[in-house]
Scaffold this active site. Structure first.
Site, PDB file in Angstrom:
ATOM      1  CG  ASP A 235      47.783  41.514  35.486  1.00 31.98           C
ATOM      2  OD1 ASP A 235      46.921  42.169  36.089  1.00 31.98           O
ATOM      3  OD2 ASP A 235      48.011  41.627  34.264  1.00 31.98           O
TER       4      ASP A 235
ATOM      5  CD  GLU B 228      43.485  40.776  37.720  1.00 28.86           C
ATOM      6  OE1 GLU B 228      42.901  41.850  37.966  1.00 28.86           O
ATOM      7  OE2 GLU B 228      44.457  40.693  36.948  1.00 28.86           O
TER       8      GLU B 228
END
Length: 706
Positions: free
Chosen positions: A345, A381
């Site tokens: 993330d 990401e």
């Protein structure tokens, strides 16, 4: 009676049971001393000073302490918020290396280290009544003959899902297992994944996390779980048994079951920030252990946190101990929990050593040289919320990336944005403009249309405006520019014409996704027709908004998606390992790829930007696949012509001549759920073929070079 304490060893950190006792070790550079706090069944606390300090590790071994023991720490050290130090022994802190956590955080002011309205004044009230506990685990588990599937990336199809949301309403899962690791491992759920044809589940965060108090005050919770507290502990509430430490055994059993079915497990991991929030946030662990080491602080004022994540803090990846924690966590999940990869993330935040994102950051160096972590699937990401954080295409070798350019380009195409096919061509062929220059291959691109963050596929074709009122933020949260089109009416409708447009646009986008070079990722539930009622930021909706509704499955869409995944698996021309070159391969006379206008002519530079710039055809030569098979054999596939009509009217395509054969069969037509859609199934070169509005057609060459 005071427990016996031996010196023990500084490593491994955390609580390590050896069969006769447990060694505890906590890293802190600022502590004067550390108390180990043991809790009995009645909740009574016994405190023991850890007797040894080695290289900032406070450690001790307690004979007779075993699995199930609840514990925490109290850290004695400096309280100087201006300098970043926030040690206060009144606050019980969790072990950063906890392998299991029991209990929930209470809705209480006790979890704060400072008095309300006085951020520099310490709060000396004991936080233990409001805190969960770390738990010593039993490390032994019968893995039997478990082996990782090791599916090659070019054969991988990822399914992003939430442990709880996927199973909480599944009618074939026993009620006591729904919403848990055991529920995900249930044969009914595994069968759905296998029949769908996916090869990997990518689970939203399962590191133990806590909800924010402001959400609790609104009657909500942090459903997605992007607020980690324990990077080695599976989230406790996802345990079906609820027994202390059993979440570890249940998680392992889930992985074993999925592996038996050939399905890999990828974890969405949040190493960029923690659940302790910003300057006025609670103290659960890191803040009270060694705030300066674990977090990025403002150099001018240690009270303030550098925030590249939008959540209040950023982990200090410049500190070797923080990097060690991340690497120890990754290795633990691979070696002990048998997971197959990670999606990082806001990964750009991990590459900020000073301020700018640095491709040569120590984090990437550690990953690259690590003999364990470097061998699993690594997905970034590739952005954060800081300056220069958007880094799509800039991660180093070994890494794949969530390709937001793919998402945006394909969405634009299938909402009829003018000239969108130029970008579609790059995305459909693997995004070489983003990844080839770094030495990576098409599998660097994780292609996706939808993800947990944003509209579902059903909502993407039904809403132009978000509907996030249920989140309690006056609809201010969530992305406002979704590149969506409601197909003519906002929200639910009974108009059959609108419903038909929505259905074919969904099928066309799914077909584009599954036929594109790179690695496709499906948002779990899109194959079922799942809607969130226009909510594009359902992070706090642990309810019917986010849960799968297994009683309202679009069975035709599910069958269509299964067909697409199987079609991709059967044809290597749609999952090449190397880039197209636009020239003949292996001595074959035809180019490996060709682009054509609807009139059957090769695309010129002008054709990409004028005239029918919402439609085109692409030829994929199955005879020109450059990569050999595992034994060096030549890979040969059928050849295909893919026709895109991203406009509101039907369009006649002339099938180009000179592509190695004269007869073509329609094998896919997204204007309906059947391949032929009522037409003749065969078309001849130089003849017309009508592609309906908002539709994609795949023609397979029937004759020509074998």
């Amino acid at each position: 009676m005071t427990p016996t304490v031996w010196p023990g060893t500084p490593y491994p950190l955390g609580a390590t049971y050896d069969g006769s006792g447990t060694t505890f070790s906590l890293y802190t550079e600022v502590a004067d001393r550390v108390e180990l706090c043991l809790f009995d069944e009645a909740g009574a606390e016994t405190r023991v000073d850890l007797p040894e300090v080695t290289m900032y590790c406070h450690h001790g071994h307690l004979p007779g302490i075993g699995p199930g023991q609840r514990y925490g720490f109290r850290v004695h050290g400096p309280w100087d918020p201006a300098a970043g130090h926030r040690c206060i022994p009144a606050k019980l802190v969790l072990d950063p290396y906890s392998k299991a956590v029991e209990g929930e955080v209470a809705d209480s002011d006790l979890i704060y280290d400072h008095r309300p309205g006085s951020p520099d004044e310490p709060d000396d009230r004991d936080s233990a009544p409001a805190m969960p506990r770390s738990v010593v685990i039993n490390p032994f588990f019968d893995w039997s003959d478990d082996r990782p599937p090791r599916t090659e990336l070019h054969r991988t199809v990822i399914y992003e899902a939430h442990v709880r949301g996927l199973t909480i309403r599944h009618p074939d899962v026993p009620p006591e297992l729904r919403g848990t690791y055991a529920g995900l491992a249930h044969p009914a759920v595994v069968e759905h994944l296998v029949q769908l044809g996916i090869t990997a589940v990518e689970l939203l965060p399962v590191h133990h996390f806590v909800p924010e108090r402001e959400l609790i005050a609104r009657g909500l919770t942090n459903y997605w779980g992007y607020c980690s507290l324990a990077y080695l502990a599976p989230h406790g509430p996802y345990s079906a048994s609820g027994q202390r430490g059993q979440q570890v055994q249940e998680f392992k059993a889930m992985v074993r079951s999925l592996h038996e079915a050939g399905v890999e497990v990828i974890l969405d991991v949040v190493y960029n920030h923690t659940g302790e929030g910003g300057a006025n946030g609670p103290t659960y662990a890191f803040r009270g252990i060694d705030n300066v080491s674990y977090y990025r602080l403002d150099a001018a004022d240690g009270r303030r946190y550098v925030d590249y994540t939008g959540t209040g803090n950023s982990l200090n990846v410049r500190n070797p101990q923080v990097l060690k924690l991340i690497m120890d966590s990754l290795r633990y999940w691979i070696l002990d929990m048998h997971v197959d990869g990670f999606r990082f993330d806001l990964a750009s935040a991990l590459a900020r050593e000073l301020h700018d994102v640095d491709r040569l950051a120590a984090f990437f160096d550690l990953i690259h040289q690590d003999p364990v972590v470097s061998q699993v699937k690594l997905i970034a990401e590739p952005w954060d919320v800081g300056d220069g954080g958007y880094q799509v295409g800039n991660f180093p070798i070994l890494w794949s990336e969530w390709n937001a350019r793919y998402r945006d380009g394909v969405r634009d195409c299938w909402r009829g944005a003018y000239e969108a096919v130029a970008d579609l061509a790059s995305r459909f062929t693997g995004s070489s403009d983003l990844y080839e220059w770094t030495g990576r291959r098409p599998v660097a691109s994780i292609n996706f249309l939808t993800a947990h963050d944003g509209f579902t596929l059903a909502d993407l074709v039904s809403y132009e405006h978000k509907r996030n009122e249920a989140n309690g933020e006056d609809n201010r949260d969530g992305e406002s520019h979704n590149r969506s089109w409601n197909s003519g009416v906002e929200g639910p409708t009974d108009d059959p014409a609108i419903l038909d447009i929505r259905a074919r646009r969904r099928r066309s986008m799914l077909a584009t996704l599954l036929l594109s070079q790179g690695v496709p990722m499906l948002l779990g539930g899109d194959e079922l027709g799942r809607s969130q009622g226009g909510n594009n930021n359902a992070y706090c909706q642990d309810n019917e908004v986010s849960w799968f509704d297994w009683d309202a499955v679009d069975t035709e869409l599910l069958a269509f998606t299964r067909h697409l995944v199987a079609f991709r698996a059967a044809h290597p021309v749609f999952r090449r390992r190397r880039w197209f070159q636009g020239r003949p391969e292996r001595g074959h006379g035809l180019d490996d790829i060709g682009w054509y206008t609807p009139s059957g002519q090769q695309m010129s530079d002008e054709d990409w930007t004028v005239g029918q710039a919402t439609s085109l055809a692409v030829f994929l030569n199955g005879q020109a696949i450059p990569s050999p098979g595992p034994r060096g054999e030549r890979i040969v596939d059928d050849s295909f012509l893919v026709l895109f009509n991203a406009r509101a009217d039907p369009l006649d395509f002339v099938v180009p001549d000179g592509l190695g054969g004269s007869r073509w069969e329609v094998v896919l037509d997204t204007s309906s759920l059947t391949a032929s859609a009522g037409y003749e199934r065969v078309v001849t070169a130089a003849d017309d073929w009508t592609v309906q509005s908002w539709s994609l057609v795949v023609l397979q060459r029937m004759d020509g070079e074998p």
